[in-house]
Write a protein that holds these residues in place. Structure first.
Motif, short mmCIF file in Angstrom:
data_model
loop_
_atom_site.label_atom_id
_atom_site.label_comp_id
_atom_site.label_asym_id
_atom_site.label_seq_id
_atom_site.Cartn_x
_atom_site.Cartn_y
_atom_site.Cartn_z
N GLN A 205 1.24 -1.55 -0.35
CA GLN A 205 -0.04 -0.17 0.51
C GLN A 205 0.82 1.44 -0.28
O GLN A 205 1.16 1.61 0.80
CB GLN A 205 -1.10 -0.12 1.15
CG GLN A 205 -2.04 -1.43 1.21
CD GLN A 205 -3.07 -1.35 0.11
OE1 GLN A 205 -3.69 0.18 0.22
NE2 GLN A 205 -3.43 -1.91 -0.26
N PRO A 206 1.11 1.82 -1.10
CA PRO A 206 2.25 2.35 -1.07
C PRO A 206 1.46 4.34 -1.47
O PRO A 206 2.39 5.10 -1.07
CB PRO A 206 2.32 2.67 -2.40
CG PRO A 206 1.18 2.22 -3.79
CD PRO A 206 0.90 1.42 -1.95
N GLY A 207 0.14 4.64 -0.99
CA GLY A 207 -0.64 5.62 -0.98
C GLY A 207 -0.29 6.31 0.10
O GLY A 207 -0.75 7.74 0.66
N GLU A 208 0.25 6.16 1.49
CA GLU A 208 0.05 6.58 2.21
C GLU A 208 -1.13 7.31 3.20
O GLU A 208 -1.41 8.15 3.94
CB GLU A 208 1.58 7.92 2.96
CG GLU A 208 2.98 6.77 2.66
CD GLU A 208 4.25 7.76 2.28
OE1 GLU A 208 3.37 9.05 2.31
OE2 GLU A 208 4.71 7.56 1.64
N GLY A 209 -2.17 7.04 3.13
CA GLY A 209 -3.13 7.04 3.64
C GLY A 209 -3.70 7.90 2.21
O GLY A 209 -5.26 8.52 3.02
N ARG A 210 -3.56 8.08 1.23
CA ARG A 210 -4.02 8.85 0.29
C ARG A 210 -5.01 8.35 -0.57
O ARG A 210 -5.47 8.56 -1.56
CB ARG A 210 -3.12 10.28 -0.84
CG ARG A 210 -2.20 10.75 0.32
CD ARG A 210 -1.46 11.69 -0.14
NE ARG A 210 -1.24 10.34 -1.06
CZ ARG A 210 1.13 10.82 -1.09
NH1 ARG A 210 1.62 10.85 0.25
NH2 ARG A 210 1.57 9.84 -2.41
N TRP A 211 -4.63 6.74 -1.02
CA TRP A 211 -4.98 6.18 -1.63
C TRP A 211 -4.46 4.57 -1.33
O TRP A 211 -3.60 4.00 -0.70
CB TRP A 211 -4.94 6.03 -3.16
CG TRP A 211 -3.43 5.59 -3.58
CD1 TRP A 211 -2.90 4.17 -4.07
CD2 TRP A 211 -2.44 6.48 -3.71
NE1 TRP A 211 -1.73 4.40 -4.81
CE2 TRP A 211 -1.21 5.25 -4.01
CE3 TRP A 211 -1.91 7.92 -3.27
CZ2 TRP A 211 0.24 5.89 -4.65
CZ3 TRP A 211 -0.74 8.36 -3.90
CH2 TRP A 211 -0.03 7.16 -4.25
N ARG A 212 -5.41 3.62 -1.43
CA ARG A 212 -5.63 2.35 -1.07
C ARG A 212 -5.78 1.50 -2.69
O ARG A 212 -6.13 1.74 -3.22
CB ARG A 212 -6.24 2.07 -0.34
CG ARG A 212 -6.53 2.58 1.22
CD ARG A 212 -7.57 2.61 1.98
NE ARG A 212 -7.90 2.75 2.99
CZ ARG A 212 -8.06 3.68 3.91
NH1 ARG A 212 -9.57 2.79 4.07
NH2 ARG A 212 -7.74 4.18 5.16
N VAL A 213 -4.97 0.11 -2.56
CA VAL A 213 -4.84 -0.63 -4.07
C VAL A 213 -5.23 -1.70 -3.07
O VAL A 213 -5.79 -2.76 -2.38
CB VAL A 213 -3.18 -0.82 -4.07
CG1 VAL A 213 -3.11 -2.15 -5.53
CG2 VAL A 213 -2.74 0.07 -4.36
N PHE A 214 -6.40 -2.31 -4.29
CA PHE A 214 -7.20 -3.63 -3.89
C PHE A 214 -7.02 -4.23 -5.42
O PHE A 214 -6.99 -4.12 -7.08
CB PHE A 214 -9.12 -3.44 -3.98
CG PHE A 214 -8.84 -2.22 -2.39
CD1 PHE A 214 -9.52 -3.23 -1.40
CD2 PHE A 214 -8.49 -1.47 -3.04
CE1 PHE A 214 -9.93 -2.40 -0.67
CE2 PHE A 214 -9.11 -0.60 -1.74
CZ PHE A 214 -9.17 -1.71 -0.56
#
Length: 94
Positions: free
Chosen positions: A72-81
């Motif tokens: 999860q590289p988004g650090e709270g800005r986005w999420r990967v599914f």
């Protein structure tokens, strides 16, 4: 996000009309799910969806059958599914 348009086998297709074009997604023979973030089997496409609440969207997506990736590289800005076929997609704060 509250509507599931349908589920079917490999021969199913989804048509997404837009103002200036139409996108059509369908199955392929010998499909192999991508392995993101690696590129051993690369992504065929990538979609980002803007949502108001990441936690609420995550709960609903998991309920509908999505998988949440460990990376999860988004650090709270986005999420990967991933969708049930293994295609990665993101939800982003909109």
């Amino acid at each position: 996000m509250d509507q599931v348009l349908g589920r079917a086998g490999r021969d199913a297709a989804v048509t997404v009309p837009r103002q200036d074009a139409t996108d059509r997604l369908g199955g392929v023979d010998d499909y192999r799910a991508p392995h993101w973030p690696g590129q051993t089997v690369p992504q065929q496409f990538h979609l980002d969806f803007a949502v108001e609440d990441l936690d609420e969207a995550e709960a609903r997506l998991l309920e509908l059958g999505a998988g949440k990736l460990d990376h999860q590289p988004g650090e709270g800005r986005w999420r990967v599914f991933t969708d049930p076929a293994g295609h990665p997609f993101c939800v982003v704060r909109g």
